[in-house]
Design an enzyme around this catalytic site. Structure first.
Site, PDB file in Angstrom:
ATOM      1  CD  GLU A  89      37.720  36.724  32.373  1.00  0.00           C
ATOM      2  OE1 GLU A  89      38.104  35.546  32.523  1.00  0.00           O
ATOM      3  OE2 GLU A  89      38.025  37.431  31.390  1.00  0.00           O
TER       4      GLU A  89
ATOM      5  CD  GLU B  29      37.995  38.083  27.169  1.00  0.00           C
ATOM      6  OE1 GLU B  29      38.347  39.077  27.851  1.00  0.00           O
ATOM      7  OE2 GLU B  29      36.837  37.634  27.189  1.00  0.00           O
TER       8      GLU B  29
ATOM      9  CB  ALA C  54      38.813  44.230  32.043  1.00  0.00           C
TER      10      ALA C  54
ATOM     11  N   GLY D 193      40.963  39.845  29.860  1.00  0.00           N
ATOM     12  CA  GLY D 193      41.009  40.656  28.637  1.00  0.00           C
ATOM     13  C   GLY D 193      42.346  40.566  27.921  1.00  0.00           C
TER      14      GLY D 193
HETATM   15  N1  COA Z   1      43.044  45.504  37.126  1.00  0.00           N
HETATM   16  C1  COA Z   1      43.496  46.480  37.932  1.00  0.00           C
HETATM   17  N2  COA Z   1      44.655  46.400  38.611  1.00  0.00           N
HETATM   18  C2  COA Z   1      45.393  45.301  38.440  1.00  0.00           C
HETATM   19  C3  COA Z   1      44.981  44.240  37.604  1.00  0.00           C
HETATM   20  C4  COA Z   1      43.749  44.379  36.924  1.00  0.00           C
HETATM   21  N3  COA Z   1      43.298  43.444  36.101  1.00  0.00           N
HETATM   22  N4  COA Z   1      45.909  43.259  37.656  1.00  0.00           N
HETATM   23  C5  COA Z   1      46.883  43.703  38.477  1.00  0.00           C
HETATM   24  N5  COA Z   1      46.571  44.922  38.960  1.00  0.00           N
HETATM   25  C6  COA Z   1      47.347  45.755  39.869  1.00  0.00           C
HETATM   26  C7  COA Z   1      47.299  45.212  41.290  1.00  0.00           C
HETATM   27  O1  COA Z   1      46.114  45.660  41.951  1.00  0.00           O
HETATM   28  C8  COA Z   1      48.558  45.816  41.883  1.00  0.00           C
HETATM   29  O2  COA Z   1      48.295  47.159  42.218  1.00  0.00           O
HETATM   30  P1  COA Z   1      48.947  47.775  43.576  1.00  0.00           P
HETATM   31  O3  COA Z   1      50.437  47.761  43.303  1.00  0.00           O
HETATM   32  O4  COA Z   1      48.372  49.147  43.620  1.00  0.00           O
HETATM   33  O5  COA Z   1      48.538  46.870  44.691  1.00  0.00           O
HETATM   34  C9  COA Z   1      49.521  45.804  40.706  1.00  0.00           C
HETATM   35  O6  COA Z   1      48.724  45.688  39.539  1.00  0.00           O
HETATM   36  C10 COA Z   1      50.483  44.631  40.734  1.00  0.00           C
HETATM   37  O7  COA Z   1      49.732  43.432  40.856  1.00  0.00           O
HETATM   38  P2  COA Z   1      49.953  42.349  42.003  1.00  0.00           P
HETATM   39  O8  COA Z   1      48.662  41.590  42.159  1.00  0.00           O
HETATM   40  O9  COA Z   1      50.534  42.981  43.210  1.00  0.00           O
HETATM   41  O10 COA Z   1      51.059  41.431  41.317  1.00  0.00           O
HETATM   42  P3  COA Z   1      51.323  39.886  41.583  1.00  0.00           P
HETATM   43  O11 COA Z   1      52.599  39.564  40.904  1.00  0.00           O
HETATM   44  O12 COA Z   1      51.198  39.570  43.027  1.00  0.00           O
HETATM   45  O13 COA Z   1      50.124  39.103  40.831  1.00  0.00           O
HETATM   46  C11 COA Z   1      48.589  38.686  39.006  1.00  0.00           C
HETATM   47  C12 COA Z   1      49.990  39.182  39.424  1.00  0.00           C
HETATM   48  C13 COA Z   1      48.437  38.929  37.510  1.00  0.00           C
HETATM   49  C14 COA Z   1      48.446  37.174  39.305  1.00  0.00           C
HETATM   50  C15 COA Z   1      47.517  39.466  39.795  1.00  0.00           C
HETATM   51  O14 COA Z   1      47.790  40.855  39.661  1.00  0.00           O
HETATM   52  C16 COA Z   1      46.103  39.242  39.323  1.00  0.00           C
HETATM   53  O15 COA Z   1      45.531  38.209  39.647  1.00  0.00           O
HETATM   54  N6  COA Z   1      45.521  40.198  38.576  1.00  0.00           N
HETATM   55  C17 COA Z   1      44.162  40.144  38.146  1.00  0.00           C
HETATM   56  C18 COA Z   1      44.013  39.170  37.002  1.00  0.00           C
HETATM   57  C19 COA Z   1      42.550  39.055  36.602  1.00  0.00           C
HETATM   58  O16 COA Z   1      41.709  38.580  37.340  1.00  0.00           O
HETATM   59  N7  COA Z   1      42.245  39.500  35.372  1.00  0.00           N
HETATM   60  C20 COA Z   1      40.925  39.417  34.809  1.00  0.00           C
HETATM   61  C21 COA Z   1      40.207  40.671  35.002  1.00  0.00           C
HETATM   62  S1  COA Z   1      38.622  40.540  34.227  1.00  0.00           S
END
Ligand code: COA
Length: 260
Positions: free
Chosen positions: A134, A114, A66, A111
């Site tokens: 989460e 999910e 999400a 999500g």
């Molecule tokens: N919601 C909003 N933005 C998100 C996102 C999310 N769930 N997941 C990634 N992004 C955004 C990041 O903020 C980043 O934005 P920016 O370029 O403006 O800084 C962009 O996507 C790229 O992500 P980044 O974190 O820089 O890539 P990464 O390769 O270093 O890491 C992940 C990848 C997937 C490990 C990491 O993005 C992450 O942990 N995301 C969240 C996952 C999560 O907790 N999901 C559950 C949500 S309920």
């Protein structure tokens, strides 16, 4: 139908839905969730769409969860509504009455995991990572992750994945039954299309009844689920496809299903 955050492609009887917000790793904001709902409703009504593939844009992420920008400002009542909305959209996908294949091309987190679990089948690229992170945000899964994950992989494994929040590799996901199959990343879409084409060629009423019998039956007491199965088994006798399938076998020829 016009979408800002989805790409929709048709390849004969197969529809391919690509979640297209690559700058945020295809995170699901409210608009994208609503677009998914509209696309699912449309594909449900469209008898010419016999199988669906859902994937994410780019080669890094299926859906990274999400949208955390929206989660960060949610209120208690808003959060409840948000979760109910996401659950409703994923229920719709699970019960579309036609096979929906998640082609997991990278991160399927929160999500995203999910959404993949609501799909009928899951094929993952060998580079994919799946998980429910989460807890690291101080929240819990809200699109039925606490319910679908234990039903797919068992309670102990679901507890571990959700309580640690640590994503698992595609190979581990296959080992515990979270994905049906892992393929080299470069072959993911070819394999997903191949599987979709095979399922699209199956008799559609039987496909719909099988999905219904498994989804609804698993929520019923066993004896009632068996009666439900028997009722669908009886109803299928009303189809031309049943007559074609059985007589083709007896005539030693390949069946030609008409979808009636
Ligand atoms: N919601 C909003 N933005 C998100 C996102 C999310 N769930 N997941 C990634 N992004 C955004 C990041 O903020 C980043 O934005 P920016 O370029 O403006 O800084 C962009 O996507 C790229 O992500 P980044 O974190 O820089 O890539 P990464 O390769 O270093 O890491 C992940 C990848 C997937 C490990 C990491 O993005 C992450 O942990 N995301 C969240 C996952 C999560 O907790 N999901 C559950 C949500 S309920």
């Amino acid at each position: 139908m016009a979408f800002d955050n989805l790409l929709l492609e048709r390849d004969g009887a197969i529809a391919i839905v690509t979640i297209n917000r690559p700058k945020v790793l295809n995170a699901l904001n409210s608009q994208t969730l609503d677009e998914l709902r509209r696309a699912a409703l449309d594909l449900k009504q469209d008898a010419s769409a016999r199988a669906i593939v859902i994937t994410g844009a780019g080669d890094k992420s299926f859906v990274a969860g999400a949208d955390i920008n929206e989660l960060a400002v949610q209120t208690p009542t808003g959060g409840r509504e948000h979760a109910l909305t996401g659950q409703h959209v994923f229920d719709l996908i699970e019960n579309l009455g036609k096979p929906v294949i998640a082609a997991i091309n990278g991160y399927a987190l929160g999500g995203g995991c999910e959404l993949a679990m609501a799909c009928t089948l899951r094929i993952a690229a060998d580079s994919a990572k799946l998980g429910q992170p989460e807890i690291g945000l101080g929240i819990i899964p809200g699109y039925a992750g606490t319910q679908r994950l234990p039903r797919i992989v068992g309670k102990g494994r679901a507890m571990e994945i959700i309580l640690t929040g640590t994503p698992i590799t595609a190979a581990d996901a296959e080992r515990i039954g979270l994905v049906n199959r892992v393929v080299p990343a470069a072959e993911l879409m070819t394999e997903a299309r191949k599987l979709a084409a095979a399922l699209a060629a199956q008799p559609p009423v039987a496909v719909r009844y099988i999905i219904n019998a498994i989804n609804k039956g698993m929520e019923m007491p066993f004896a009632e689920a068996q009666v439900f199965e028997a009722t669908l088994f009886g109803l299928i006798a009303a189809t031309d496809d049943m007559r074609e399938g059985t007589s083709a076998f007896l005539d030693k020829r390949k069946p030609e299903f008409q979808g009636r």
